[in-house]
Write a protein that holds these residues in place. Structure first.
Motif, PDB file in Angstrom:
ATOM      1  N   HIS A 250     147.465 107.171  90.104  1.00  0.00           N
ATOM      2  CA  HIS A 250     148.401 106.692  91.125  1.00  0.00           C
ATOM      3  C   HIS A 250     147.799 106.522  92.516  1.00  0.00           C
ATOM      4  CE1 HIS A 250     148.772 111.052  91.918  1.00  0.00           C
ATOM      5  NE2 HIS A 250     149.241 110.719  93.106  1.00  0.00           N
ATOM      6  N   ASP A 251     146.750 107.256  92.848  1.00  0.00           N
ATOM      7  CA  ASP A 251     146.184 107.197  94.199  1.00  0.00           C
ATOM      8  C   ASP A 251     144.787 106.577  94.251  1.00  0.00           C
ATOM      9  OD1 ASP A 251     148.348 108.210  95.538  1.00  0.00           O
ATOM     10  OD2 ASP A 251     147.524 110.214  95.844  1.00  0.00           O
ATOM     11  N   ILE A 252     144.373 105.847  93.218  1.00  0.00           N
ATOM     12  CA  ILE A 252     142.991 105.338  93.235  1.00  0.00           C
ATOM     13  C   ILE A 252     142.746 104.385  94.397  1.00  0.00           C
ATOM     14  CG2 ILE A 252     142.642 105.637  90.750  1.00  0.00           C
ATOM     15  CD1 ILE A 252     142.912 102.527  90.534  1.00  0.00           C
ATOM     16  N   ALA A 253     143.785 103.659  94.842  1.00  0.00           N
ATOM     17  CA  ALA A 253     143.584 102.680  95.915  1.00  0.00           C
ATOM     18  C   ALA A 253     143.265 103.336  97.250  1.00  0.00           C
ATOM     19  CB  ALA A 253     144.812 101.784  96.055  1.00  0.00           C
TER      20      ALA A 253
ATOM     21  N   LEU B  33     134.514  96.712  84.956  1.00  0.00           N
ATOM     22  CA  LEU B  33     135.496  96.528  86.023  1.00  0.00           C
ATOM     23  C   LEU B  33     134.802  95.916  87.245  1.00  0.00           C
ATOM     24  CD1 LEU B  33     137.402  99.913  85.669  1.00  0.00           C
ATOM     25  CD2 LEU B  33     138.378  97.637  85.301  1.00  0.00           C
ATOM     26  N   GLY B  34     135.359  94.806  87.700  1.00  0.00           N
ATOM     27  CA  GLY B  34     134.768  94.098  88.823  1.00  0.00           C
ATOM     28  C   GLY B  34     134.011  92.858  88.410  1.00  0.00           C
ATOM     29  N   PHE B  35     133.753  92.703  87.105  1.00  0.00           N
ATOM     30  CA  PHE B  35     132.909  91.598  86.648  1.00  0.00           C
ATOM     31  C   PHE B  35     133.536  90.837  85.485  1.00  0.00           C
ATOM     32  CE2 PHE B  35     130.377  95.013  88.448  1.00  0.00           C
ATOM     33  CZ  PHE B  35     129.770  94.337  89.507  1.00  0.00           C
ATOM     34  N   ASP B  36     134.837  91.021  85.299  1.00  0.00           N
ATOM     35  CA  ASP B  36     135.523  90.409  84.161  1.00  0.00           C
ATOM     36  C   ASP B  36     136.309  89.172  84.551  1.00  0.00           C
ATOM     37  OD1 ASP B  36     137.164  92.086  85.678  1.00  0.00           O
ATOM     38  OD2 ASP B  36     138.573  92.381  84.028  1.00  0.00           O
ATOM     39  N   GLY B  37     136.222  88.740  85.798  1.00  0.00           N
ATOM     40  CA  GLY B  37     136.908  87.526  86.214  1.00  0.00           C
ATOM     41  C   GLY B  37     138.403  87.667  86.368  1.00  0.00           C
ATOM     42  N   SER B  38     138.925  88.886  86.370  1.00  0.00           N
ATOM     43  CA  SER B  38     140.366  89.078  86.544  1.00  0.00           C
ATOM     44  C   SER B  38     140.744  88.818  88.011  1.00  0.00           C
ATOM     45  CB  SER B  38     140.771  90.497  86.144  1.00  0.00           C
ATOM     46  OG  SER B  38     140.561  91.389  87.222  1.00  0.00           O
ATOM     47  N   PRO B  39     142.036  88.597  88.289  1.00  0.00           N
ATOM     48  CA  PRO B  39     142.455  88.350  89.678  1.00  0.00           C
ATOM     49  C   PRO B  39     142.203  89.535  90.610  1.00  0.00           C
ATOM     50  CG  PRO B  39     144.181  87.701  88.124  1.00  0.00           C
ATOM     51  CD  PRO B  39     143.157  88.451  87.339  1.00  0.00           C
ATOM     52  N   VAL B  40     141.934  90.711  90.048  1.00  0.00           N
ATOM     53  CA  VAL B  40     141.716  91.892  90.891  1.00  0.00           C
ATOM     54  C   VAL B  40     140.276  92.391  90.831  1.00  0.00           C
ATOM     55  CG1 VAL B  40     144.125  92.598  90.658  1.00  0.00           C
ATOM     56  CG2 VAL B  40     142.416  93.515  89.065  1.00  0.00           C
ATOM     57  N   ALA B  41     139.382  91.606  90.210  1.00  0.00           N
ATOM     58  CA  ALA B  41     137.997  92.052  90.048  1.00  0.00           C
ATOM     59  C   ALA B  41     137.344  92.360  91.390  1.00  0.00           C
ATOM     60  CB  ALA B  41     137.189  90.993  89.297  1.00  0.00           C
TER      61      ALA B  41
ATOM     62  N   MET C 142     138.543  93.729  93.984  1.00  0.00           N
ATOM     63  CA  MET C 142     138.893  95.058  94.480  1.00  0.00           C
ATOM     64  C   MET C 142     137.957  96.111  93.899  1.00  0.00           C
ATOM     65  SD  MET C 142     143.041  95.004  94.371  1.00  0.00           S
ATOM     66  CE  MET C 142     143.989  93.628  95.027  1.00  0.00           C
ATOM     67  N   TRP C 143     137.703  95.991  92.600  1.00  0.00           N
ATOM     68  CA  TRP C 143     136.795  96.932  91.951  1.00  0.00           C
ATOM     69  C   TRP C 143     135.363  96.733  92.444  1.00  0.00           C
ATOM     70  CZ3 TRP C 143     138.794 100.820  89.138  1.00  0.00           C
ATOM     71  CH2 TRP C 143     140.120 100.686  88.692  1.00  0.00           C
ATOM     72  N   ARG C 144     134.973  95.456  92.682  1.00  0.00           N
ATOM     73  CA  ARG C 144     133.622  95.198  93.201  1.00  0.00           C
ATOM     74  C   ARG C 144     133.440  95.798  94.595  1.00  0.00           C
ATOM     75  NH1 ARG C 144     134.355  89.977  91.259  1.00  0.00           N
ATOM     76  NH2 ARG C 144     134.631  89.180  93.372  1.00  0.00           N
ATOM     77  N   SER C 145     134.518  95.814  95.377  1.00  0.00           N
ATOM     78  CA  SER C 145     134.430  96.413  96.711  1.00  0.00           C
ATOM     79  C   SER C 145     134.114  97.902  96.622  1.00  0.00           C
ATOM     80  CB  SER C 145     135.741  96.205  97.475  1.00  0.00           C
ATOM     81  OG  SER C 145     135.985  94.838  97.689  1.00  0.00           O
ATOM     82  N   LEU C 146     134.569  98.535  95.553  1.00  0.00           N
ATOM     83  CA  LEU C 146     134.243  99.949  95.352  1.00  0.00           C
ATOM     84  C   LEU C 146     132.840 100.117  94.753  1.00  0.00           C
ATOM     85  CD1 LEU C 146     137.637 101.214  93.865  1.00  0.00           C
ATOM     86  CD2 LEU C 146     136.769 101.550  96.178  1.00  0.00           C
ATOM     87  N   VAL C 147     132.413  99.149  93.942  1.00  0.00           N
ATOM     88  CA  VAL C 147     131.066  99.212  93.395  1.00  0.00           C
ATOM     89  C   VAL C 147     130.028  99.122  94.526  1.00  0.00           C
ATOM     90  CG1 VAL C 147     129.357  98.005  91.974  1.00  0.00           C
ATOM     91  CG2 VAL C 147     131.691  98.284  91.139  1.00  0.00           C
TER      92      VAL C 147
ATOM     93  N   TYR D 107     151.183 100.110  96.071  1.00  0.00           N
ATOM     94  CA  TYR D 107     151.201  98.694  95.719  1.00  0.00           C
ATOM     95  C   TYR D 107     149.796  98.206  95.346  1.00  0.00           C
ATOM     96  CZ  TYR D 107     155.864  98.621  97.818  1.00  0.00           C
ATOM     97  OH  TYR D 107     157.172  98.863  98.115  1.00  0.00           O
ATOM     98  N   TRP D 108     148.809  98.608  96.141  1.00  0.00           N
ATOM     99  CA  TRP D 108     147.437  98.193  95.867  1.00  0.00           C
ATOM    100  C   TRP D 108     146.950  98.762  94.532  1.00  0.00           C
ATOM    101  CZ3 TRP D 108     144.149  94.964  98.623  1.00  0.00           C
ATOM    102  CH2 TRP D 108     144.631  94.509  99.854  1.00  0.00           C
ATOM    103  N   ALA D 109     147.231 100.026  94.275  1.00  0.00           N
ATOM    104  CA  ALA D 109     146.792 100.633  93.016  1.00  0.00           C
ATOM    105  C   ALA D 109     147.422  99.921  91.828  1.00  0.00           C
ATOM    106  CB  ALA D 109     147.138 102.123  92.997  1.00  0.00           C
ATOM    107  N   ALA D 110     148.724  99.629  91.920  1.00  0.00           N
ATOM    108  CA  ALA D 110     149.409  98.937  90.820  1.00  0.00           C
ATOM    109  C   ALA D 110     148.766  97.580  90.561  1.00  0.00           C
ATOM    110  CB  ALA D 110     150.889  98.774  91.152  1.00  0.00           C
ATOM    111  N   GLN D 111     148.455  96.854  91.627  1.00  0.00           N
ATOM    112  CA  GLN D 111     147.841  95.537  91.470  1.00  0.00           C
ATOM    113  C   GLN D 111     146.452  95.648  90.832  1.00  0.00           C
ATOM    114  OE1 GLN D 111     147.687  93.299  95.106  1.00  0.00           O
ATOM    115  NE2 GLN D 111     146.883  91.457  94.111  1.00  0.00           N
TER     116      GLN D 111
END
Length: 244
Positions: free
Chosen positions: A103-106, A223-231, A233-238, A116-120
């Motif tokens: 629930h708090d990963i964002a 995560l971050g490299f799968d071309g999803s609409p939220v990739a 966000m994960w790349r920003s953490l990578v 909202y960000w975590a859900a997305q």
């Protein structure tokens, strides 16, 4: 040896100039944005400073477990594991345990509207009820539900101030969630959130790895490299140290 000449006190003009310079420096002192994600420095939600340290390299195709072990900030991970452990210990369904775990990963990216960000971030990878519950815990946490075991947190009084009233969009989201079939799942996140701040509690990700394997759709590309609409966000953490 000649006596050392006596130093004259600064003139009134010099004192005035020094005072003006000091005040100008204070006025233009850079602000610390409390909404900045904890991976990027700034402050924790309660106002404690974050120490930035060099990050370990991530695998080419990072998994959710890799983010827990190599990217999410330690105090965030501890909180999430305590929340999920409390849910698991009290017999909650797997999806609720997973929601508490995530629930708090964002907060690692930014703290404002983190539900909202975590859900997305999670929508492509988790069951719909899990992302819905995580999104709506953002609003529910500001409203007590004694029948469900949730009181307004004392630490929110310290963070937001006495008598704080959430923004209208938060109240509207709460009222909408209150009537929803998944209300109790979102409410459960807030309940288990309350009991997840014990500095002496020992926790581990190990009991949740199988749940992640069953309920989280890990992309083969990582995560971050799968071309999803939220990739992104994960790349920003990578790669949070990238300048642009």
């Amino acid at each position: 040896m000649s006596p050392r000449p006596e130093r004259k006190p600064p003139s009134a003009d010099a004192r005035a100039d020094a005072l003006e310079e000091r005040l100008m420096k204070e006025v233009h002192k850079p602000a610390v944005r409390r909404g900045t994600g904890v991976l990027f420095g700034g402050l924790t939600p309660s106002g404690a400073p974050i120490e930035i340290e060099p990050l370990a390299a991530m695998p080419r195709a990072p998994t959710l477990v890799d983010f827990f072990r190599l990217r999410f900030m330690p105090h965030t991970v501890t909180h999430l594991l305590q929340s999920a452990s409390d849910a698991q210990r009290k017999g909650e369904p797997e999806d609720t345990v997973l929601a508490c775990l995530l629930h708090d990963i964002a907060i690692n990216l930014l703290k404002v509207d983190h539900g909202y960000w975590a859900a997305q971030m999670l929508e492509p990878y988790v069951p719909e009820n899990v992302s819905w519950a995580i999104r709506h815990h953002q609003a529910l946490r500001f409203f007590a539900d004694p029948a469900a075991g949730y009181e307004y947190p004392e630490r929110y009084v310290k963070i937001f101030g006495e008598g704080y009233q959430p923004e209208p969009y938060i109240k509207a989201a709460y009222e909408q969630a209150r009537k929803h079939k998944w209300y109790m799942q979102a409410r459960s996140i807030t309940v288990h959130d309350l009991y997840a701040f014990d500095p002496d509690m020992k926790v581990s990700l190990d009991p949740f790895v199988d749940i992640i394997g069953r309920r989280f759709k890990q992309p083969k590309e990582g995560l971050g490299f799968d071309g999803s609409p939220v990739a992104h966000m994960w790349r920003s953490l990578v790669s949070p140290d990238n300048p642009l």
